[in-house]
Design a protein around this motif. Structure first.
Motif, PDB file in Angstrom:
ATOM      1  N   ALA A   1       0.760  -1.117   0.173  1.00  0.00           N
ATOM      2  CA  ALA A   1      -0.134  -0.099   0.016  1.00  0.00           C
ATOM      3  C   ALA A   1       0.821   1.320   0.079  1.00  0.00           C
ATOM      4  O   ALA A   1       1.851   1.418   0.577  1.00  0.00           O
ATOM      5  N   SER A   2       0.315   2.517  -0.405  1.00  0.00           N
ATOM      6  CA  SER A   2       0.904   3.499  -0.439  1.00  0.00           C
ATOM      7  C   SER A   2       0.954   3.963   1.111  1.00  0.00           C
ATOM      8  O   SER A   2       0.342   3.340   1.973  1.00  0.00           O
ATOM      9  N   ARG A   3       1.689   4.940   1.426  1.00  0.00           N
ATOM     10  CA  ARG A   3       1.729   5.204   2.596  1.00  0.00           C
ATOM     11  C   ARG A   3       0.334   5.570   3.543  1.00  0.00           C
ATOM     12  O   ARG A   3       0.329   5.072   4.517  1.00  0.00           O
ATOM     13  N   ASP A   4      -0.147   6.561   2.985  1.00  0.00           N
ATOM     14  CA  ASP A   4      -1.710   6.671   3.616  1.00  0.00           C
ATOM     15  C   ASP A   4      -2.573   5.586   3.492  1.00  0.00           C
ATOM     16  O   ASP A   4      -3.397   5.385   4.485  1.00  0.00           O
ATOM     17  N   ASP A   5      -2.528   4.951   2.624  1.00  0.00           N
ATOM     18  CA  ASP A   5      -3.424   3.691   2.543  1.00  0.00           C
ATOM     19  C   ASP A   5      -2.784   2.417   3.471  1.00  0.00           C
ATOM     20  O   ASP A   5      -3.513   2.019   4.255  1.00  0.00           O
ATOM     21  N   MET A   6      -1.588   2.399   3.601  1.00  0.00           N
ATOM     22  CA  MET A   6      -0.924   1.607   4.687  1.00  0.00           C
ATOM     23  C   MET A   6      -1.352   2.168   5.770  1.00  0.00           C
ATOM     24  O   MET A   6      -1.897   1.011   6.853  1.00  0.00           O
TER      25      MET A   6
END
Length: 178
Positions: A69-74
């Protein structure tokens, strides 16, 4: 060292589990499961049965999505995982491992502990903004994950097999051009 030992070991374990779903399947039966447990000796309750194996197999797509995941999605995925479990954080020291945090009770199901330990490791990844260290293998024919814990960020392949295959292909291409 990029992360603490327990974070690195948890990331290795999660990547191993995710990659075990790739062809050829390497977590297909209880013998494969024993191989996993030998490589990643989890403490606490371990049932070593078909149900536990199935729960780990079912967890793999979720781990893959969390790890890539991207950082925010992570962050959202980590928070979702943490929200689903009753957290009982406590510091422990066992075997050759120094003090570290267990976020759930040792008698919780192994798949839940793997999920929460992965979420806790990804907290360190997010805080250090090091998500780029977890990628899909650079081999065009491979979908496995590559975990780069090197200082110089040089790891691009999931395994020596993929790295060697690409090195040989590059060598042959250079020879053909010469």
């Amino acid at each position: 060292m990029i992360f603490t030992d327990d974070t690195e070991e948890t990331l290795r374990s999660a990547v191993w589990l995710v990659n075990s779903a790739e062809d050829p399947e390497t977590l297909a039966d209880l013998a494969d499961y024993e191989t996993f447990l030998a490589e990643f000796p989890y403490t606490g309750r371990i049932d070593r049965d078909e149900a536990e194996l199935a729960s780990l197999q079912a967890l793999r797509p979720r781990l893959r999505a969390m790890l890539l995941a991207s950082r925010d999605d992570m962050v959202a995925r980590v928070n979702d995982a943490l929200d689903e479990s009753t957290l009982t954080p406590h510091l422990v020291r066992h075997d050759d491992t120094d003090w570290h945090l267990h976020a759930v009770a040792d008698d919780n199901p192994l798949a839940e502990r793997v999920l929460i330990e992965t979420a806790m490791a990804l907290i360190d990844v997010v805080r250090a903004d090091e998500g780029s260290r977890i990628t899909v293998c650079d081999d065009d024919t491979c979908e496995a994950l590559a975990l780069d814990l090197s200082r110089n960020r040089s790891k691009r392949y999931c395994s020596a097999t993929c790295a060697n295959r690409n090195a040989v292909a590059a060598y042959r291409a250079r020879r053909a051009d010469a």
